[in-house]
Scaffold this motif. Structure first.
Motif, PDB file in Angstrom:
ATOM      1  N   VAL A  45       0.863  -1.178   0.000  1.00 34.74           N
ATOM      2  CA  VAL A  45       0.000   0.000   0.000  1.00 34.74           C
ATOM      3  C   VAL A  45       0.897   1.224   0.000  1.00 34.74           C
ATOM      4  O   VAL A  45       1.823   1.320   0.816  1.00 34.74           O
ATOM      5  CB  VAL A  45      -0.922   0.025   1.236  1.00 34.74           C
ATOM      6  N   VAL A  53      -1.485  -2.194  -4.243  1.00 34.52           N
ATOM      7  CA  VAL A  53      -2.879  -2.649  -4.235  1.00 34.52           C
ATOM      8  C   VAL A  53      -3.831  -1.532  -3.833  1.00 34.52           C
ATOM      9  O   VAL A  53      -5.045  -1.664  -3.983  1.00 34.52           O
ATOM     10  CB  VAL A  53      -3.066  -3.855  -3.293  1.00 34.52           C
ATOM     11  N   GLY A  54      -3.282  -0.433  -3.317  1.00 33.77           N
ATOM     12  CA  GLY A  54      -4.103   0.698  -2.924  1.00 33.77           C
ATOM     13  C   GLY A  54      -3.236   1.882  -2.578  1.00 33.77           C
ATOM     14  O   GLY A  54      -2.038   1.757  -2.334  1.00 33.77           O
ATOM     15  N   TRP A  59     -10.045  -0.178   4.638  1.00 34.88           N
ATOM     16  CA  TRP A  59      -9.275  -0.330   3.405  1.00 34.88           C
ATOM     17  C   TRP A  59      -7.982  -1.077   3.632  1.00 34.88           C
ATOM     18  O   TRP A  59      -7.580  -1.918   2.830  1.00 34.88           O
ATOM     19  CB  TRP A  59      -9.029   1.045   2.776  1.00 34.88           C
ATOM     20  N   TRP A 101      -7.112  -4.429   1.721  1.00 30.15           N
ATOM     21  CA  TRP A 101      -5.888  -4.539   0.925  1.00 30.15           C
ATOM     22  C   TRP A 101      -4.901  -5.539   1.482  1.00 30.15           C
ATOM     23  O   TRP A 101      -4.119  -6.125   0.765  1.00 30.15           O
ATOM     24  CB  TRP A 101      -5.228  -3.166   0.815  1.00 30.15           C
TER      25      TRP A 101
END
Length: 207
Positions: free
Chosen positions: A105, A126-127, A201, A205
């Motif tokens: 992340v 991934v984020g 989140w 993630w």
């Protein structure tokens, strides 16, 4: 130190733009890795960055806070975005060798949020957590940077204050745009709210 136990360490990572200094917190076998960086003239101890760091550690992640090479050298402006992004990706490549096979992340505040968005695809993130994303220079809404959010190529969570002179992104520009009432660009308040926004989140993630 036993495997899986919390650890803290400092890293010096060479890049073509100079040395980056990285503070790493967390376990040797984390659920995920969060890499955070500062605003243009800021540092890695900004209040909003520390809120994300704390929540990520609570959820079993490792956190790397990156002081970019231009700041290590004493600069207050990042200069070329191309060179800045290239140096960031060198740092990410080094960290991914140290934390293999865990979700990445990326995040940052202000200019650091822009870097995280611009490099997300190449980094394999991934984020992205974009804190105080500077949508435009103060007083210049026609110079929108919304394309950096839309071009991230992954899910982006934006957190801005409603008193931010750099503007607030439209809901359509990111996966989530959360606005903190009464907060400026500094995001010095609202720690509990920031934490509650990023928590689901990070869980998603990191799974």
């Amino acid at each position: 130190m036993e495997p899986g136990q919390p650890r803290q360490r400092k890293l010096a990572i060479p890049t073509a733009a100079g040395e980056a200094q990285v503070a790493v917190d967390g376990r040797t076998n984390p659920r995920f890795l969060v890499v955070l960086t500062h605003g243009a003239a800021g540092g890695v101890d900004a209040p909003d960055l520390l809120v994300v760091r704390r929540k990520a550690l609570e959820l079993g992640g490792a956190v790397a806070r990156v002081m970019q090479p231009y700041r290590v050298a004493g600069g207050r402006a990042p200069g070329s975005a191309v060179k800045q992004d290239a140096a960031w990706l060198e740092v990410i490549a080094d960290l991914k060798k140290r934390f293999r096979k865990v979700p990445l992340v990326q995040g940052g505040r202000s200019n650091g949020a822009r870097v995280a968005c611009r490099t997300a695809i190449d980094a394999g993130a991934v984020g992205v957590i974009a804190l105080a994303f500077p949508l435009h220079p103060p007083g210049r809404p026609e110079l929108s940077r919304a394309g950096e959010l839309r071009g991230a190529g992954t899910e982006v969570v934006v957190i801005n204050g409603d008193r931010d002179p750099f503007g607030v992104s439209d809901a359509a520009d990111a996966t989530v745009v959360h606005v903190l009432a009464g907060q400026t660009h500094a995001l010095k308040g609202g720690a509990a709210e920031i934490s509650s926004v990023v928590e689901p989140w990070l869980i998603k993630w990191g799974s």
